[in-house]
Scaffold this motif. Structure first.
Motif, PDB file in Angstrom:
ATOM      1  N   ILE A  44       0.832  -1.201   0.000  1.00  0.00           N
ATOM      2  CA  ILE A  44       0.000   0.000   0.000  1.00  0.00           C
ATOM      3  C   ILE A  44       0.868   1.253   0.000  1.00  0.00           C
ATOM      4  CG2 ILE A  44      -1.654   1.365   1.342  1.00  0.00           C
ATOM      5  CD1 ILE A  44      -2.919  -1.241   2.254  1.00  0.00           C
ATOM      6  N   GLN A  45       0.741   2.023  -1.073  1.00  0.00           N
ATOM      7  CA  GLN A  45       1.404   3.312  -1.198  1.00  0.00           C
ATOM      8  C   GLN A  45       0.321   4.351  -1.457  1.00  0.00           C
ATOM      9  OE1 GLN A  45       4.775   3.739  -0.800  1.00  0.00           O
ATOM     10  NE2 GLN A  45       4.917   1.534  -0.372  1.00  0.00           N
ATOM     11  N   THR A  46       0.240   5.363  -0.620  1.00  0.00           N
ATOM     12  CA  THR A  46      -0.850   6.346  -0.746  1.00  0.00           C
ATOM     13  C   THR A  46      -0.577   7.352  -1.868  1.00  0.00           C
ATOM     14  OG1 THR A  46       0.184   7.741   0.930  1.00  0.00           O
ATOM     15  CG2 THR A  46      -1.450   6.137   1.673  1.00  0.00           C
TER      16      THR A  46
ATOM     17  N   HIS B  55      -4.131   5.214  -2.468  1.00  0.00           N
ATOM     18  CA  HIS B  55      -4.302   3.833  -2.915  1.00  0.00           C
ATOM     19  C   HIS B  55      -5.791   3.489  -2.964  1.00  0.00           C
ATOM     20  CE1 HIS B  55      -3.079  -0.436  -3.255  1.00  0.00           C
ATOM     21  NE2 HIS B  55      -4.145  -0.680  -2.503  1.00  0.00           N
TER      22      HIS B  55
END
Length: 260
Positions: free
Chosen positions: A243-245, A247
């Motif tokens: 998870i990379q914002t 997302h």
């Protein structure tokens, strides 16, 4: 210059009368005439809806629509925590010892958000996650974990925007907006699900019965786009490394793992 102007505009348009008018319109029969255009503008996925577009008698009914049972799969791995909503994960991070979190460059107080000093201690040095729902998203909220409800309470009066502009220019929106908070105890520890009202419509309806919630079970629904803040007790949650914002996420998809 833009910040004070934005705040003034929101204060003028977010009073009791404007909220009441919007709510009344969304629940009126006349609002059904904009259901097709709303569906088109926001690219709503009609195939996953439980009803056909012509079956929604009001705009409100479209907002709080249910989905077909097969539309969302709940990840059931051991200790898996799943997304409670269809949303955009805007931010994740650590809760400081001072109870502060930093979202979009602004500082928020978890103590103010919870409104209960006695519950605060367990969340210090824990984790938080911010999930934003736009008007295009499915508006029902599901439990991210299996657990027992220890407390549920309501705080706040008005609601200010919780989109990226609201978070950037607003005043403590996540901590002062109208909100319904549910705390759960799991086999790993405590999780708080903070359901934050959006601009104009302070409507968060609880739908679950009893005190036990299964993972993925429906808890409540928003009447318009809004935000859910998840708070995890210290040392019990590890966010999924993928998870990379920002997302995009859907109900039931894995967001992390609980640990002892």
């Amino acid at each position: 210059m833009i910040q004070p102007f934005y705040r003034l505009l929101i204060e003028l348009t977010n009073g009791r009368w404007s909220s009441s008018l919007l709510k009344r319109f969304a629940r009126s029969r006349i609002s059904r005439f904009i259901v097709p255009s709303f569906t088109k503008i926001y690219h709503l996925n009609q195939e996953e809806m439980e009803k056909e577009i012509h079956e929604f008698p009001t705009l409100h009914d479209l907002f709080v629509r249910s989905l077909r049972k097969e539309a969302r799969k709940i990840e059931q791995g051991p200790g898996f925590v799943v997304s409670p909503v269809d949303a955009v994960i805007e931010d994740v991070g650590d809760i400081k010892e001072t109870s502060e979190i930093v979202v979009k460059g602004k500082v928020y107080s978890i103590e103010e958000m919870l409104g209960d000093h006695n519950l605060l201690t367990k969340y210090l040095n824990g984790k938080y996650m911010i999930l934003y729902l736009s008007p295009s998203h499915y508006h029902r909220i599901h439990s991210p974990v299996a657990g027992t409800v220890t407390k549920q309470w309501t705080l706040g009066a008005k609601s200010y925007p919780v989109n990226k502009w609201g978070l950037k220019y607003g005043v403590r929106t996540l901590a002062k907006n109208y909100r319904v908070i549910t705390e759960l105890i799991t086999e790993f520890g405590h999780v708080a699900v903070v359901k934050v009202g959006a601009m104009f419509v302070n409507s968060i309806e609880t739908t679950h019965k009893g005190t036990h919630l299964e993972k993925g079970e429906e808890m409540a629904y928003f009447s318009f786009g809004s935000t859910v803040v998840l708070l995890f007790e210290k040392g019990i949650f590890q966010i999924d490394a993928l998870i990379q914002t920002p997302h995009d996420i859907k109900v039931g998809e894995k967001i992390g793992v609980m640990k002892n």
